[in-house]
Design a protein around this motif. Structure first.
Motif, PDB file in Angstrom:
ATOM      1  N   ASN A   6       0.837  -1.213   0.000  1.00 12.33           N
ATOM      2  CA  ASN A   6       0.000   0.000   0.000  1.00 12.33           C
ATOM      3  C   ASN A   6       0.863   1.250   0.000  1.00 12.33           C
ATOM      4  O   ASN A   6       0.596   2.210  -0.737  1.00 12.33           O
ATOM      5  N   THR A   7       1.903   1.241   0.828  1.00 17.54           N
ATOM      6  CA  THR A   7       2.809   2.395   0.896  1.00 17.54           C
ATOM      7  C   THR A   7       3.547   2.592  -0.421  1.00 17.54           C
ATOM      8  O   THR A   7       3.599   3.708  -0.962  1.00 17.54           O
ATOM      9  N   ILE A   8       4.133   1.519  -0.945  1.00 23.51           N
ATOM     10  CA  ILE A   8       4.858   1.598  -2.212  1.00 23.51           C
ATOM     11  C   ILE A   8       3.905   1.984  -3.338  1.00 23.51           C
ATOM     12  O   ILE A   8       4.227   2.814  -4.199  1.00 23.51           O
ATOM     13  N   GLY A   9       2.729   1.393  -3.334  1.00 23.62           N
ATOM     14  CA  GLY A   9       1.760   1.662  -4.392  1.00 23.62           C
ATOM     15  C   GLY A   9       1.312   3.110  -4.438  1.00 23.62           C
ATOM     16  O   GLY A   9       1.120   3.686  -5.521  1.00 23.62           O
ATOM     17  N   ARG A  57      13.470   0.917  -9.723  1.00 25.47           N
ATOM     18  CA  ARG A  57      14.664   0.826  -8.874  1.00 25.47           C
ATOM     19  C   ARG A  57      14.381   1.346  -7.471  1.00 25.47           C
ATOM     20  O   ARG A  57      14.857   0.776  -6.480  1.00 25.47           O
ATOM     21  N   TRP A  58      13.608   2.426  -7.373  1.00 28.63           N
ATOM     22  CA  TRP A  58      13.250   2.955  -6.052  1.00 28.63           C
ATOM     23  C   TRP A  58      12.431   1.936  -5.265  1.00 28.63           C
ATOM     24  O   TRP A  58      12.725   1.649  -4.094  1.00 28.63           O
ATOM     25  N   ALA A  59      11.405   1.385  -5.917  1.00 26.49           N
ATOM     26  CA  ALA A  59      10.540   0.418  -5.235  1.00 26.49           C
ATOM     27  C   ALA A  59      11.330  -0.824  -4.830  1.00 26.49           C
ATOM     28  O   ALA A  59      11.128  -1.372  -3.738  1.00 26.49           O
ATOM     29  N   ASP A  60      12.227  -1.273  -5.695  1.00 23.86           N
ATOM     30  CA  ASP A  60      13.063  -2.425  -5.396  1.00 23.86           C
ATOM     31  C   ASP A  60      13.861  -2.196  -4.115  1.00 23.86           C
ATOM     32  O   ASP A  60      13.892  -3.058  -3.218  1.00 23.86           O
ATOM     33  N   LEU A  73      15.534 -12.163  -3.425  1.00 28.92           N
ATOM     34  CA  LEU A  73      15.822 -12.306  -4.855  1.00 28.92           C
ATOM     35  C   LEU A  73      14.937 -11.297  -5.566  1.00 28.92           C
ATOM     36  O   LEU A  73      13.716 -11.343  -5.413  1.00 28.92           O
ATOM     37  N   THR A  74      15.509 -10.356  -6.311  1.00 25.08           N
ATOM     38  CA  THR A  74      14.707  -9.295  -6.910  1.00 25.08           C
ATOM     39  C   THR A  74      15.041  -9.105  -8.382  1.00 25.08           C
ATOM     40  O   THR A  74      16.136  -9.441  -8.842  1.00 25.08           O
ATOM     41  N   GLU A  75      14.086  -8.556  -9.120  1.00 20.47           N
ATOM     42  CA  GLU A  75      14.287  -8.337 -10.549  1.00 20.47           C
ATOM     43  C   GLU A  75      15.414  -7.356 -10.832  1.00 20.47           C
ATOM     44  O   GLU A  75      16.204  -7.548 -11.766  1.00 20.47           O
ATOM     45  N   GLU A  76      15.515  -6.296 -10.049  1.00 16.53           N
ATOM     46  CA  GLU A  76      16.404  -5.199 -10.415  1.00 16.53           C
ATOM     47  C   GLU A  76      17.837  -5.342  -9.913  1.00 16.53           C
ATOM     48  O   GLU A  76      18.741  -4.748 -10.477  1.00 16.53           O
ATOM     49  N   THR A  77      18.049  -6.111  -8.837  1.00 16.80           N
ATOM     50  CA  THR A  77      19.405  -6.117  -8.262  1.00 16.80           C
ATOM     51  C   THR A  77      19.925  -7.481  -7.848  1.00 16.80           C
ATOM     52  O   THR A  77      21.080  -7.799  -8.113  1.00 16.80           O
ATOM     53  N   GLU A  78      19.131  -8.296  -7.176  1.00 12.87           N
ATOM     54  CA  GLU A  78      19.632  -9.535  -6.582  1.00 12.87           C
ATOM     55  C   GLU A  78      19.100 -10.742  -7.344  1.00 12.87           C
ATOM     56  O   GLU A  78      17.951 -11.140  -7.184  1.00 12.87           O
ATOM     57  N   VAL A 101      10.960 -10.760  -5.470  1.00 12.68           N
ATOM     58  CA  VAL A 101      10.334  -9.445  -5.590  1.00 12.68           C
ATOM     59  C   VAL A 101      10.319  -8.961  -7.032  1.00 12.68           C
ATOM     60  O   VAL A 101      11.351  -8.951  -7.711  1.00 12.68           O
ATOM     61  N   ASP A 102       9.140  -8.557  -7.501  1.00  7.80           N
ATOM     62  CA  ASP A 102       9.025  -7.788  -8.741  1.00  7.80           C
ATOM     63  C   ASP A 102       8.408  -6.447  -8.349  1.00  7.80           C
ATOM     64  O   ASP A 102       7.217  -6.370  -8.074  1.00  7.80           O
ATOM     65  N   PRO A 103       9.209  -5.389  -8.290  1.00 15.15           N
ATOM     66  CA  PRO A 103       8.701  -4.111  -7.773  1.00 15.15           C
ATOM     67  C   PRO A 103       7.603  -3.495  -8.640  1.00 15.15           C
ATOM     68  O   PRO A 103       6.708  -2.833  -8.124  1.00 15.15           O
ATOM     69  N   ILE A 104       7.692  -3.687  -9.959  1.00 16.48           N
ATOM     70  CA  ILE A 104       6.606  -3.289 -10.863  1.00 16.48           C
ATOM     71  C   ILE A 104       6.494  -4.357 -11.947  1.00 16.48           C
ATOM     72  O   ILE A 104       7.313  -4.408 -12.868  1.00 16.48           O
ATOM     73  N   ASP A 105       5.504  -5.212 -11.828  1.00 17.50           N
ATOM     74  CA  ASP A 105       5.233  -6.170 -12.893  1.00 17.50           C
ATOM     75  C   ASP A 105       4.300  -5.482 -13.880  1.00 17.50           C
ATOM     76  O   ASP A 105       3.152  -5.186 -13.559  1.00 17.50           O
ATOM     77  N   GLY A 106       4.813  -5.230 -15.082  1.00 16.33           N
ATOM     78  CA  GLY A 106       4.042  -4.490 -16.071  1.00 16.33           C
ATOM     79  C   GLY A 106       4.597  -3.092 -16.274  1.00 16.33           C
ATOM     80  O   GLY A 106       3.836  -2.126 -16.369  1.00 16.33           O
ATOM     81  N   THR A 107       5.924  -2.975 -16.349  1.00 21.90           N
ATOM     82  CA  THR A 107       6.540  -1.657 -16.466  1.00 21.90           C
ATOM     83  C   THR A 107       6.112  -0.933 -17.734  1.00 21.90           C
ATOM     84  O   THR A 107       5.944   0.295 -17.726  1.00 21.90           O
ATOM     85  N   THR A 108       5.918  -1.663 -18.838  1.00 18.18           N
ATOM     86  CA  THR A 108       5.447  -1.011 -20.066  1.00 18.18           C
ATOM     87  C   THR A 108       4.090  -0.366 -19.851  1.00 18.18           C
ATOM     88  O   THR A 108       3.868   0.795 -20.227  1.00 18.18           O
TER      89      THR A 108
END
Length: 272
Positions: free
Chosen positions: A17-20, A46-49, A66-71, A83-90
């Motif tokens: 909720n906070t990130i969203g 990257r911020w959300a990650d 384990l994350t999409e952007e870094t780990e 973690v996928d911080p934003i699934d659907g970036t497009t």
């Protein structure tokens, strides 16, 4: 153990909720760049990650990440967040209101809890699937806190099946359902879990695209079928999952695998 699962659920609800709320301020207002695999990334991803990683480290210091952007390398801890911080970036960058924050929790390399929050449409899915992990706790899958089940229906041209952008070759043969292209892997699977569609196929999802919904779909009564000979789970400690794809078929129940698998099996044999 139930108190642990309650902590996990409340943590995910509060965090997403906070990130969203912050991501909604950037929704459709931010430029994207292209990564080496061709997917898009923004400063919001990257911020959300980073925010999610910091929150997990504070709340669950003994858990891996384990994350999409870094780990991308699976750590040795028994519990590990995917973690996928934003699934659907497009969709996020183009102002299309289907994108989400995906959190899966692995136990010894196998997903046991999944949570996906879609801020623009205010839908939140979560579920539990312990199988033979030895863990105990809640069961089932939920949409905004209410139990959901996959559809019991037989396929027809009045039912929906979801494709990804790389699976349109299914039209080489007559297809038994109406087809939709959602553009977000986790939401495509979530639609199966809640009974809105009978199935879906993804040609090149990464582990952060499927870890959470793998649990949610099965918790709702569906089946998640890899389109490669080797099983997806358990993940292996020390392996780099940054470039590996997991072509997958999702169906509302096991009985439909026989009907849909021959129509999409070729996807697992292709090299992208």
């Amino acid at each position: 153990m139930n108190s642990f699962w309650e902590e996990v659920l409340v943590f995910c609800q509060t965090l997403t909720n906070t990130i969203g709320q912050q991501l909604m301020k950037d929704f459709g207002q931010i430029e994207a760049s292209r990564k080496s695999d061709g997917s898009l990334v923004t400063q919001a991803d990257r911020w959300a990650d980073q925010e999610i990683q910091q929150a997990i480290a504070q709340q669950f210091p003994d858990h891996g990440i384990l994350t999409e952007e870094t780990e991308h390398i699976l750590p040795p801890q028994e519990f590990c967040w995917v973690v996928d911080p934003i699934d659907g970036t497009t969709n996020f960058t183009r102002g299309l209101p289907i994108w989400g924050i995906s959190l899966g929790l692995l136990y010894r390399g196998i997903p046991v809890f999944g949570f996906v929050h879609f801020p623009p449409i205010q839908q939140t899915y979560h579920g539990y699937w312990f199988a033979d992990s030895g863990l105990t706790g809640p069961s089932g899958a939920y949409l905004n806190g209410k139990p959901i089940q996959t559809s019991p229906d037989e396929p027809s041209l009045n039912h929906i099946f979801n494709l990804c952008a790389r699976s349109t070759d299914v039209f080489q043969n007559p297809f038994p359902c109406k087809v939709r292209m959602i553009g977000v892997s986790s939401y495509s699977s979530a639609l199966v879990a809640c009974g809105a569609s009978l199935g879906g196929v993804e040609a090149t999802p990464k582990i952060w695209d499927i870890a959470a919904v793998w649990v949610i779909v099965q918790g709702a009564g569906g089946a998640f079928i890899p389109l490669e000979p080797q099983p997806v789970f358990p993940l292996q400690v020390g392996e780099d999952y940054g470039k590996r794809s997991f072509p997958s078929l999702v169906v509302s129940r096991q009985a439909l695998v026989e009907q849909f698998l021959p129509l999409v099996q070729f996807i697992g044999d292709r090299v992208f």
